[in-house]
Design a protein around this motif. Structure first.
Motif, PDB file in Angstrom:
ATOM      1  N   PRO A   1       0.884  -1.220  -0.362  1.00 55.10           N
ATOM      2  CA  PRO A   1      -0.219  -0.170   0.036  1.00 55.10           C
ATOM      3  C   PRO A   1       1.107   1.466  -0.159  1.00 55.10           C
ATOM      4  CG  PRO A   1      -0.595  -1.065   1.575  1.00 55.10           C
ATOM      5  CD  PRO A   1       0.847  -1.987   1.159  1.00 55.10           C
TER       6      PRO A   1
ATOM      7  N   LYS B   1      -2.628   5.356  -0.983  1.00 56.27           N
ATOM      8  CA  LYS B   1      -4.128   4.374  -0.120  1.00 56.27           C
ATOM      9  C   LYS B   1      -4.108   4.246   1.117  1.00 56.27           C
ATOM     10  CE  LYS B   1      -2.725   0.895  -3.770  1.00 56.27           C
ATOM     11  NZ  LYS B   1      -1.147   0.009  -4.385  1.00 56.27           N
TER      12      LYS B   1
ATOM     13  N   GLY C   1     -10.128   5.685  -8.320  1.00 60.26           N
ATOM     14  CA  GLY C   1      -9.191   5.322  -8.022  1.00 60.26           C
ATOM     15  C   GLY C   1      -7.856   5.412  -8.756  1.00 60.26           C
TER      16      GLY C   1
ATOM     17  N   LYS D   1      -5.199   6.641  -6.219  1.00 62.13           N
ATOM     18  CA  LYS D   1      -5.784   6.550  -5.127  1.00 62.13           C
ATOM     19  C   LYS D   1      -6.975   7.345  -4.486  1.00 62.13           C
ATOM     20  CE  LYS D   1      -5.095   2.133  -7.377  1.00 62.13           C
ATOM     21  NZ  LYS D   1      -6.038   1.500  -7.013  1.00 62.13           N
ATOM     22  N   GLU D   2      -6.247   8.212  -4.016  1.00 65.49           N
ATOM     23  CA  GLU D   2      -6.500   8.719  -2.734  1.00 65.49           C
ATOM     24  C   GLU D   2      -7.733   9.816  -3.176  1.00 65.49           C
ATOM     25  OE1 GLU D   2      -3.824   9.069  -3.950  1.00 65.49           O
ATOM     26  OE2 GLU D   2      -2.859  11.177  -4.106  1.00 65.49           O
TER      27      GLU D   2
ATOM     28  N   ASN E   1      -8.505  -2.492  -3.651  1.00 63.84           N
ATOM     29  CA  ASN E   1      -8.154  -1.204  -4.388  1.00 63.84           C
ATOM     30  C   ASN E   1      -6.799  -1.797  -4.380  1.00 63.84           C
ATOM     31  OD1 ASN E   1     -10.491   0.441  -5.533  1.00 63.84           O
ATOM     32  ND2 ASN E   1     -11.432  -0.297  -3.710  1.00 63.84           N
ATOM     33  N   LEU E   2      -6.016  -2.325  -2.934  1.00 65.65           N
ATOM     34  CA  LEU E   2      -5.262  -2.228  -2.327  1.00 65.65           C
ATOM     35  C   LEU E   2      -4.400  -3.091  -3.800  1.00 65.65           C
ATOM     36  CD1 LEU E   2      -4.569  -3.581   1.129  1.00 65.65           C
ATOM     37  CD2 LEU E   2      -4.762  -1.151   0.215  1.00 65.65           C
TER      38      LEU E   2
END
Lengths: 718, 75
Positions: free
Chosen positions: A433, A437, A580, A584-585, A627-628
């Motif tokens: 990550p 993330k 994302g 990602k943020e 998502n990771l």
């Protein structure tokens, strides 16, 4: 006229520090071999007509590693006006070995013996006059850190570059070798570039395949050269490459005995004492674990969270958002504009900016670890473990840097010599990550697990697990088969990083994060807000009250079915995962807008009502896992494309990451549903099949055992 | 034949010969492990591999599998 000076030297000799001092630029300096992974340039202070080119650190000009090939191709083809060879005064022997090679290129060389402050403190003496006359180039003592001697160096370098005072190599090889070299020179007369004959002749003697190919010599001539080489090889009972290397080192060590006086040879240095503890047989691993735990505990859980909470809840929650709302009301702006600014821009960008404090804390730790010299020790300690799943200890450095940001992490993979290992590291680095993330982890942890302490570490374990599983699976495929890359690494002496250096790194990384919030994320939040606020309502196209009527919802519903087996088939989640990919943020910002919150703080209290309808605890964690692990953001995907230097490999890497993420999230969700509900459905069956497949790939015998292919990419990416 | 793989921590050795060919051999030589070079084995990593040694005045770490091509003798 513009002059070019190339800055060349061993890794970790203070090249980047010198580059900063000479050009006034702000490159970060790490203390592990291979910090400069790309060429950088800047103009020499006080000499606007002189360009300084910072080359990657190299030990030799061999044709075998990517960085050496980059450097030597640049030096031979671009032919800078001078080479500024930086040499570590505390480690002359190995450094001068490279100098002997640089001297042969037919380019003026200036040698800067760095670390004068350290050698003086140790009481060592270096006779630069002897060094200079033996090597055949001007030699100056400097300290790049304190700035001592830099003025003279700048003047000498400028003069040398402008006047082209060619330095003639003074070192020679043994009789038989020189005899063969003379023969080769004679045989290739007129075929080799002028001023570079010495370099080419020696390379031909070494049977350097890159040089042989580039010169396109006739087979007859090559045979003739080969017979000369073989005669020497028989006489000296060794192969040509070894003969040259040996004789270079012999020359250097003889020279050193004349020009360098070392005091306190047998005393333990501070660095040795530190190493006695941190690489100790029993203490090394616990110390490593404690350091890693502290880094993430402090930055994610304690200081970082307090600061982030303050930014989210107080700064944005109580001051900016209500303030902006009131201000807008007092100005009497239209509702849609107020919505755009407060619900769109401020909540989207604000949600992201709230994580800056956490990131700054993380970046401070990473910069310290990089600059002090511990990184190389981590690679040393963990190599054995990494090799078990087909990676090298050096793969840990990209991954650790990748926990800050994937882009420099992916680029740091360049220090890994062999192509399959490099590719595998590139493919798996973003499983760890990254700091972007962190907001996602914090959001899920806060909203579903009451901020339990184990959620954030579990995300890292998922990442590490994904790397291990992927390593084993990929290593058994045809593309990655073969012997692991050799592990040959220098362990540099520890030193205390300067505050300026750490500040530079933290600033560089944080500012790029903030810049991203102001550009890419700003744009995409506006877009998301627009798409989610407009749609076909009862009165045709226009602003809609109900989110489910929006354009975004229409798009989201088209793709949401893909994720239904993972437990989050709601269109909002699908859209968030998609945004994302931009950054990602962004995902957190998207949620902020979609759930109509003025501010999406990671505490998630505002989320509870609406959020809980769309996610269960298991589907929320499945969402997190996906998502990771799935494809990283656009910037990191770009870095993967550049470093793979092949569209096929790039698509393969992205495809693998997405597919792997999907499989793992599927298995996690389906099995936890089965355990809690006891219903065996189609999804459960699919998860069983996927699990069986993964287990097969994990435990099947390696089919391609002994096909070691050492492939080197001769055209490195820019 | 004694190779660097079997070297004992704390002992001093001298390189006799490098076996093998290609990139790895050259890389090891570039790092200063050439014929006649003296080296001192400093320690072994906690998991038993790689090995750290002092050679030509600096610290070099080498995996045992790679160190196997370096023939040494005690000194």
């Amino acid at each position: 006229m513009q002059y070019k000076i190339a800055l060349a030297g061993n890794p970790n000799t203070g090249k980047t520090t010198l580059f900063n001092a000479l050009t006034g630029s702000n490159q970060f300096v790490g203390n592990w071999p291979g910090v400069t992974v790309e060429k950088k340039e800047g103009t020499l202070i006080g000499h606007p007509d002189i360009l300084i080119q910072d080359l990657p650190g190299i030990y030799s000009l061999s044709p075998y590693t990517l960085e050496e090939v980059v450097s030597r191709t640049y030096l031979v083809k671009e032919r800078p006006d001078a080479i500024l060879n930086i040499v570590d005064g505390t480690n002359l022997e190995r450094n001068l070995y490279l100098t002997t090679q640089l001297m042969e290129l037919g380019i003026p060389v200036i040698m800067a013996v760095n670390m004068l402050d350290v050698t003086r403190k140790n009481g060592d003496i270096i006779h630069t006059d002897i060094l200079s006359s033996a090597m055949g180039c001007p030699v100056l003592e400097i300290s790049a850190r304190t700035g001592e001697g830099l003025k003279e160096l700048v003047e000498t370098a400028a003069k040398t570059a402008k006047h082209q005072t060619l330095s003639e190599p003074r070192h020679t090889f043994s009789g038989p070798v020189e005899h063969a070299l003379a023969h080769i020179e004679e045989a290739t007369q007129g075929l080799l570039p002028e001023h570079q004959t010495r370099w080419y002749v020696i390379k031909l003697f070494e049977r350097d395949s890159n040089v042989q190919d580039s010169l396109k010599l006739s087979p007859g001539l090559l045979d003739h050269i080969n017979s000369n080489i073989e005669a020497v090889e028989n006489e000296l009972d060794d192969d040509a490459e070894s003969i040259i290397t040996n004789e270079r080192y012999q020359f250097v060590s003889q020279l050193i005995s004349k020009c360098a006086v070392k005091k306190n040879r047998h005393q333990l240095t501070t660095s040795d004492k530190i190493d006695r503890i941190v690489t100790n047989r029993f203490l090394a691993l616990p110390i490593f674990a404690v350091i890693m735990f502290l880094v993430y505990y402090v930055s994610v859980t304690t200081i970082g969270t307090d600061a982030t909470d303050w930014v989210n809840d107080t700064l944005f929650g109580e001051i900016i958002v209500p303030g902006a709302g009131e201000l807008m009301d007092s100005w009497g702006v239209a509702d849609w504009l107020k919505g755009l600014v407060v619900d769109g821009i401020i909540s989207g960008v604000g949600a992201v900016l709230g994580f800056v404090p956490q990131m700054v804390v993380l970046f401070i730790f990473l910069a310290f670890l990089e600059a002090c010299g511990y990184m190389a020790r981590i690679a040393f300690i963990l190599d054995r473990a990494f090799r078990k799943f087909g990676l090298s200890g050096k793969s840990f450095i990209p991954m650790l840097i990748g926990s800050g940001c994937g882009v420099p992490g992916i680029m740091a993979s360049r220090t890994i010599e062999n192509q399959p290992d490099r590719r595998m590291t590139i493919m798996t680095t973003t499983f760890i990550p990254c700091s972007a993330k962190m907001p996602i982890i914090a959001l899920i942890a806060g909203a579903y697990f009451h901020g339990e302490w184990w959620v954030a570490p579990s995300a890292y374990f998922v990442g590490i697990g994904a790397i291990i599983v992927s390593g084993i699976i990929l290593k058994k495929t045809k593309m990655f088969a073969g012997d692991p890359a050799p592990f040959i690494m220098e362990l540099p002496a520890y030193h205390m990083p300067t505050i300026g250096n750490i500040a530079r790194s933290v600033w560089e990384r944080s500012s790029s994060f903030i810049k991203k919030a102001g550009t890419v994320i700003l744009l995409s939040t506006i877009l998301v807000w627009f798409l989610s606020s407009f749609g076909y309502g009862d009165e045709g196209f226009g602003m809609v009250e109900d989110l489910n009527d929006s354009v975004l919802s229409a798009i989201g519903q088209k793709i949401a079915w893909i994720f239904a087996p993972l437990g989050w088939g709601d269109w909002k989640a699908a859209v968030a995962a998609f945004t994302g990919l931009i950054a990602k943020e962004n995902l957190v910002g998207t949620f902020g807008i979609l759930y109509g919150l003025a501010e999406a703080s990671e505490e998630g209290e505002e989320f509870w009502g609406t959020f809980a309808q769309d996610f269960s605890v298991t589907s929320a964690y499945s969402f997190l896992v996906f998502n990771l692990l799935c494809a990283p953001c656009v910037a990191a995907m770009g870095a993967i494309r550049r470093e793979m230097n092949s569209t096929k490999w790039w698509l393969g890497a992205i495809g693998y990451q997405c597919g792997f993420a999907y499989c793992i999230a599927l298995c996690f969700y389906q099995f936890s549903e089965f355990i809690s509900n006891g219903v065996f459905g189609v999804g459960t069956a699919a998860a069983c099949v996927v699990t069986a497949l993964i287990l097969y790939l994990l435990f099947r015998p390696a089919p391609h055992n002994d096909t070691a292919v050492v492939e080197l990419n001769p055209s490195p990416s820019k | 034949m004694l190779t660097l793989k079997e070297a004992q921590t704390g002992h001093d050795y001298e390189v006799v010969k490098l076996h093998g060919t290609g990139a790895m051999k050259r890389h090891i030589m570039d790092m200063g492990l050439t014929k006649g070079t003296k080296l001192h084995i400093r320690r072994v990593a906690p998991l038993g591999d790689p090995v750290e040694m002092t050679v030509r005045g600096y610290e070099l770490s080498l995996r045992k599998a790679d160190a196997e091509i370096v023939e040494i003798k005690e000194c």
